[in-house]
Write a protein that holds these residues in place. Structure first.
Motif, PDB file in Angstrom:
ATOM      1  N   ALA A 115       0.838  -1.210   0.000  1.00 54.99           N
ATOM      2  CA  ALA A 115       0.000   0.000   0.000  1.00 54.99           C
ATOM      3  C   ALA A 115       0.871   1.257   0.000  1.00 54.99           C
ATOM      4  N   ILE A 171      -5.049   1.654   3.289  1.00 60.28           N
ATOM      5  CA  ILE A 171      -5.941   0.494   3.200  1.00 60.28           C
ATOM      6  C   ILE A 171      -6.270  -0.114   4.557  1.00 60.28           C
ATOM      7  N   ALA A 208      -7.197   5.616   6.620  1.00 65.23           N
ATOM      8  CA  ALA A 208      -7.991   4.768   5.706  1.00 65.23           C
ATOM      9  C   ALA A 208      -9.477   4.917   5.997  1.00 65.23           C
ATOM     10  N   GLY A 211     -13.508   0.303   5.458  1.00 69.54           N
ATOM     11  CA  GLY A 211     -12.583  -0.828   5.561  1.00 69.54           C
ATOM     12  C   GLY A 211     -13.023  -1.921   6.524  1.00 69.54           C
ATOM     13  N   VAL A 221      -8.628  -6.832   1.144  1.00 70.80           N
ATOM     14  CA  VAL A 221      -8.059  -5.487   1.244  1.00 70.80           C
ATOM     15  C   VAL A 221      -9.066  -4.484   0.695  1.00 70.80           C
ATOM     16  N   SER A 222      -9.200  -3.360   1.394  1.00 69.09           N
ATOM     17  CA  SER A 222     -10.100  -2.298   0.935  1.00 69.09           C
ATOM     18  C   SER A 222      -9.512  -0.938   1.285  1.00 69.09           C
ATOM     19  N   GLY A 223      -9.774   0.043   0.467  1.00 72.48           N
ATOM     20  CA  GLY A 223      -9.347   1.408   0.803  1.00 72.48           C
ATOM     21  C   GLY A 223      -8.698   2.143  -0.359  1.00 72.48           C
ATOM     22  N   ASP A 273      -6.128  -2.367  -4.326  1.00 70.98           N
ATOM     23  CA  ASP A 273      -6.566  -3.377  -3.354  1.00 70.98           C
ATOM     24  C   ASP A 273      -6.121  -4.770  -3.800  1.00 70.98           C
TER      25      ASP A 273
END
Lengths: 134, 134, 134, 134
Positions: D17, D24, D44, D48, D112-114, D120
């Protein structure tokens, strides 16, 4: 609240769990009640991913240690009507305060689940002590 | 946990239900709390599909027979603040242990609903005895 | 719907899964949409306990095979506004009809999940064929 | 899955990241879809805590990278009818496989998110590469 501090608090809780002979989950949430970090120790119960964040959320939302809720969330008690869902009224959740006097406010919370209630409370307080000496 | 064993446990619970004169639902979950098998006897209440898996999940998540929660989940008790949702704190859920000593862990659970609490407990224990002699 | 018939339908679905080389979960619900039986084959995905009962429920609730929903539940389609929750609009759910003419009604449903959609549909239809020859 | 490995995977995702210039959240779940670890980087998004565990869960439940769902979960696609709730059909979730041949199975997942979906995915794959060299 930030991730680095959350991880140091988590480390303190886990160390306390080893001392207690408990296997726990530790959650740290920010002032919005949103999760910052979560760790489930090897062998800790699958209830941890629900109960530990729930205790941390509850501590922030009510601005009380969840161990103090025992006398309030009973039938006829002041908090008897709390909804289900995110609220977990079991000891092991602690709100984290910042600022002084009138500017004092809750900026996060820690929740521990997996041991006995007494062990969870001890582990949460170990995390809280990192907060106080940050 | 696997399906073949879950079905043998379920059969034992249903046989016990006939002895008790009860009509029940029986759920078996794995160590992750996910359903492996479910059976609702002819005539058993529609609460079974929620309560039986809920008791099995609760037994795995808390690593306790749900009948032991009666004294803990009452107002003022240690577990009075458990959230709603998947937790069902009524007798009839039993955790299934595997391994010895430090390596002992919960690898599944059985939950029974539909009779009286005593009947549900008896049926869950009949299932558990299949587990012990597997 | 009754348990004995549900189990025979489940057996037919599982046999079809072996033929297909698939590992599946099979759910049977009654006319109220409430679960009668559920089985998850060894090695089948943990999505089964949610998706198989969801497909069976959806087939009963909408009185349509869920494979027919593909063209209806799309944006602008007739069923685009279905709520989340219990509805699962993936092939593998089949409603079970009883009676003739004006007295015909849906008295249950079967849902299969774990293989490809084509495999799930084939397994659900294997269960349905038991229903037709009951 | 265990906590130590989950944390190493998380560290790899966070390093990626930084390379991507993304902030993230990273979640790791076990074979039952239950959370093992979660970290949200400073700054983040609050989505998330829902989206990262959701992607990890979805990857385990469907045994597919969630980026592969893009073509399947679109209107008219094979998986268009997935229910809401825990399913998150956005790239960034990866299932983790163990064993060979017929004994191969999914034993966990990372989500993974963000960042952007591409970011991601890259971060989730960085975590996955730790898994492959464990």
């Amino acid at each position: 609240m930030n991730l680095e501090l959350a991880l140091r608090m988590t480390e303190a809780a886990v160390k306390q769990a080893y001392r207690e002979g408990a296997t726990i989950s530790v959650a740290v949430v920010d002032e919005g009640g949103n999760l910052v970090s979560f760790q489930r120790m090897e062998g800790a119960a699958i209830s941890g991913p629900v109960l530990a964040p729930g205790k941390a959320y509850t501590a922030v939302a009510l601005r009380l240690a969840t161990s103090e809720l025992a006398g309030l969330a009973v039938p006829g008690g002041e908090l008897a009507g709390l909804p289900g869902g995110r609220y977990v009224c079991l000891g092991g959740g602690v709100p984290l305060w910042s600022g002084d006097g009138a500017r004092e406010r809750v900026v996060g919370g820690v929740g521990v689940s997996g041991g006995t209630i007494d062990q969870d409370v001890a582990c949460a307080e170990a995390a809280e002590s990192v907060w106080h000496t940050r």
